[in-house]
Design a protein around this motif. Structure first.
Motif, PDB file in Angstrom:
ATOM      1  N   PRO A   1     -90.685-102.748 -18.888  1.00  0.00           N
ATOM      2  CA  PRO A   1     -89.372-103.347 -19.132  1.00  0.00           C
ATOM      3  C   PRO A   1     -89.087-104.483 -18.151  1.00  0.00           C
ATOM      4  N   GLY A   2     -88.312-105.439 -18.618  1.00  0.00           N
ATOM      5  CA  GLY A   2     -87.966-106.583 -17.790  1.00  0.00           C
ATOM      6  C   GLY A   2     -87.177-106.174 -16.555  1.00  0.00           C
ATOM      7  N   LEU A   3     -87.188-107.053 -15.579  1.00  0.00           N
ATOM      8  CA  LEU A   3     -86.442-106.797 -14.351  1.00  0.00           C
ATOM      9  C   LEU A   3     -84.947-106.977 -14.601  1.00  0.00           C
ATOM     10  N   SER A   4     -84.167-106.099 -14.019  1.00  0.00           N
ATOM     11  CA  SER A   4     -82.713-106.249 -14.085  1.00  0.00           C
ATOM     12  C   SER A   4     -82.299-107.370 -13.131  1.00  0.00           C
ATOM     13  N   ASP A   5     -81.067-107.814 -13.256  1.00  0.00           N
ATOM     14  CA  ASP A   5     -80.564-108.836 -12.329  1.00  0.00           C
ATOM     15  C   ASP A   5     -80.677-108.353 -10.883  1.00  0.00           C
ATOM     16  N   ALA A   6     -80.357-107.079 -10.656  1.00  0.00           N
ATOM     17  CA  ALA A   6     -80.437-106.526  -9.297  1.00  0.00           C
ATOM     18  C   ALA A   6     -81.890-106.513  -8.800  1.00  0.00           C
ATOM     19  N   GLU A   7     -82.848-106.196  -9.681  1.00  0.00           N
ATOM     20  CA  GLU A   7     -84.254-106.194  -9.284  1.00  0.00           C
ATOM     21  C   GLU A   7     -84.747-107.611  -8.978  1.00  0.00           C
ATOM     22  N   ILE A   8     -84.284-108.584  -9.736  1.00  0.00           N
ATOM     23  CA  ILE A   8     -84.663-109.968  -9.469  1.00  0.00           C
ATOM     24  C   ILE A   8     -84.129-110.400  -8.113  1.00  0.00           C
ATOM     25  N   VAL A   9     -82.884-110.102  -7.840  1.00  0.00           N
ATOM     26  CA  VAL A   9     -82.292-110.441  -6.542  1.00  0.00           C
ATOM     27  C   VAL A   9     -83.053-109.743  -5.418  1.00  0.00           C
ATOM     28  N   ALA A  10     -83.403-108.478  -5.616  1.00  0.00           N
ATOM     29  CA  ALA A  10     -84.136-107.732  -4.590  1.00  0.00           C
ATOM     30  C   ALA A  10     -85.517-108.340  -4.344  1.00  0.00           C
ATOM     31  N   ALA A  11     -86.222-108.707  -5.403  1.00  0.00           N
ATOM     32  CA  ALA A  11     -87.554-109.315  -5.252  1.00  0.00           C
ATOM     33  C   ALA A  11     -87.456-110.668  -4.551  1.00  0.00           C
ATOM     34  N   GLN A  12     -86.476-111.460  -4.961  1.00  0.00           N
ATOM     35  CA  GLN A  12     -86.302-112.769  -4.322  1.00  0.00           C
ATOM     36  C   GLN A  12     -86.007-112.606  -2.835  1.00  0.00           C
ATOM     37  N   SER A  13     -85.180-111.643  -2.499  1.00  0.00           N
ATOM     38  CA  SER A  13     -84.834-111.389  -1.102  1.00  0.00           C
ATOM     39  C   SER A  13     -86.034-110.863  -0.318  1.00  0.00           C
ATOM     40  N   ALA A  14     -86.763-109.930  -0.899  1.00  0.00           N
ATOM     41  CA  ALA A  14     -87.907-109.320  -0.208  1.00  0.00           C
ATOM     42  C   ALA A  14     -89.012-110.332   0.078  1.00  0.00           C
ATOM     43  N   TYR A  15     -89.192-111.300  -0.829  1.00  0.00           N
ATOM     44  CA  TYR A  15     -90.322-112.225  -0.702  1.00  0.00           C
ATOM     45  C   TYR A  15     -89.927-113.648  -0.334  1.00  0.00           C
ATOM     46  N   GLY A  16     -88.636-113.912  -0.205  1.00  0.00           N
ATOM     47  CA  GLY A  16     -88.202-115.241   0.199  1.00  0.00           C
ATOM     48  C   GLY A  16     -88.480-116.317  -0.827  1.00  0.00           C
ATOM     49  N   VAL A  17     -88.337-115.980  -2.104  1.00  0.00           N
ATOM     50  CA  VAL A  17     -88.544-116.946  -3.188  1.00  0.00           C
ATOM     51  C   VAL A  17     -87.296-116.980  -4.058  1.00  0.00           C
ATOM     52  N   GLN A  18     -87.200-118.013  -4.867  1.00  0.00           N
ATOM     53  CA  GLN A  18     -86.166-118.114  -5.895  1.00  0.00           C
ATOM     54  C   GLN A  18     -86.888-118.435  -7.198  1.00  0.00           C
ATOM     55  N   PHE A  19     -86.908-117.493  -8.119  1.00  0.00           N
ATOM     56  CA  PHE A  19     -87.567-117.735  -9.390  1.00  0.00           C
ATOM     57  C   PHE A  19     -86.903-118.909 -10.102  1.00  0.00           C
ATOM     58  N   GLY A  20     -87.724-119.805 -10.655  1.00  0.00           N
ATOM     59  CA  GLY A  20     -87.191-120.869 -11.490  1.00  0.00           C
ATOM     60  C   GLY A  20     -86.595-120.270 -12.749  1.00  0.00           C
ATOM     61  N   ALA A  21     -85.843-121.069 -13.491  1.00  0.00           N
ATOM     62  CA  ALA A  21     -85.115-120.575 -14.665  1.00  0.00           C
ATOM     63  C   ALA A  21     -86.030-119.892 -15.684  1.00  0.00           C
ATOM     64  N   ASP A  22     -87.147-120.537 -16.037  1.00  0.00           N
ATOM     65  CA  ASP A  22     -88.055-119.956 -17.038  1.00  0.00           C
ATOM     66  C   ASP A  22     -88.708-118.676 -16.521  1.00  0.00           C
ATOM     67  N   HIS A  23     -89.116-118.690 -15.259  1.00  0.00           N
ATOM     68  CA  HIS A  23     -89.785-117.533 -14.665  1.00  0.00           C
ATOM     69  C   HIS A  23     -88.816-116.344 -14.635  1.00  0.00           C
ATOM     70  N   ARG A  24     -87.598-116.616 -14.224  1.00  0.00           N
ATOM     71  CA  ARG A  24     -86.583-115.563 -14.152  1.00  0.00           C
ATOM     72  C   ARG A  24     -86.316-114.975 -15.543  1.00  0.00           C
ATOM     73  N   GLU A  25     -86.151-115.844 -16.529  1.00  0.00           N
ATOM     74  CA  GLU A  25     -85.883-115.363 -17.888  1.00  0.00           C
ATOM     75  C   GLU A  25     -87.061-114.546 -18.421  1.00  0.00           C
ATOM     76  N   PHE A  26     -88.269-115.016 -18.163  1.00  0.00           N
ATOM     77  CA  PHE A  26     -89.481-114.305 -18.584  1.00  0.00           C
ATOM     78  C   PHE A  26     -89.531-112.911 -17.957  1.00  0.00           C
ATOM     79  N   LEU A  27     -89.308-112.835 -16.647  1.00  0.00           N
ATOM     80  CA  LEU A  27     -89.356-111.544 -15.954  1.00  0.00           C
ATOM     81  C   LEU A  27     -88.215-110.626 -16.370  1.00  0.00           C
ATOM     82  N   SER A  28     -87.127-111.191 -16.866  1.00  0.00           N
ATOM     83  CA  SER A  28     -86.014-110.379 -17.368  1.00  0.00           C
ATOM     84  C   SER A  28     -86.353-109.748 -18.715  1.00  0.00           C
ATOM     85  N   GLU A  29     -87.231-110.424 -19.468  1.00  0.00           N
ATOM     86  CA  GLU A  29     -87.625-109.904 -20.787  1.00  0.00           C
ATOM     87  C   GLU A  29     -88.693-108.817 -20.663  1.00  0.00           C
TER      88      GLU A  29
END
Length: 187
Positions: A19-47
């Motif tokens: 299952p895709g990452l929730s908004d909270a999981e995306i924020v947690a991953a970005q925080s843990a790794y010091g990255v900001q997913f681009g728009a397409d990458h974020r949408e893809f990982l949400s799906e």
């Protein structure tokens, strides 16, 4: 742009999708790794989150493989400076001292847009790059445009579409990465 077609393509070739990452999981991953997913990458990982093979499990917030992939592009620049005579003319005179060279490389590459690992050594630019971001293959300072955007990349890497010599991406779309891809010097 909906990433459903990308998910459908991967599902169709048997890539394991969780299952895709929730908004909270995306924020947690970005925080843990010091990255900001681009728009397409974020949408893809949400799906859907592809797992296995050379995919990255962004749910694992303590993955040394992800950390290594994040640092890989800039470590590759360091490697090529020390081992393959990579030195853009815009960086000025090449210092004879290794430590001084490292300082110049660190300073210069700190200005480069961050790349976020997608699959193996394929990368998407981090935010704030907008939609339809190019997918780049990065191996040291050998950079190749592998897709005009995420869906194009997936078709070329996993689908029936061959990787043609032509791309809509230009040398100035994501400098210095695209400059390297097109064999230009870095200004």
């Amino acid at each position: 742009m909906s990433q459903s077609a990308a998910v459908d393509l991967l599902r169709g070739i048997g890539v394991i999708l969780t299952p895709g990452l929730s908004d909270a999981e995306i924020v947690a991953a970005q925080s843990a790794y010091g990255v900001q997913f681009g728009a397409d990458h974020r949408e893809f990982l949400s799906e859907a989150l592809p797992v296995g093979d050379r995919w990255f499990n962004w749910r694992d917030l303590d993955d040394d493989r992800i950390r290594a992939a994040i640092s890989w592009p800039l470590e590759g620049a360091h490697f090529d400076v020390e081992n393959n005579e990579f030195w853009p003319t815009s960086w000025g005179a090449r210092p004879s001292d290794e430590r001084a060279r490292r300082e110049v490389v660190d300073t210069q590459t700190s200005l480069w847009p961050q790349l976020v690992p997608l699959y193996g050594h394929r990368y998407l630019p981090a935010a704030p790059h907008g939609t339809r971001a190019p997918v780049l293959s990065v191996y040291q300072t050998d950079v190749i445009v592998y897709g005009d955007d995420l869906l194009d990349y997936l078709h070329r890497e996993f689908g029936a579409r061959a990787r043609p010599d032509e791309t809509r991406i230009t040398a100035t779309d994501l400098p210095p990465w695209t400059l390297l891809a097109f064999g230009h010097d870095i200004p």
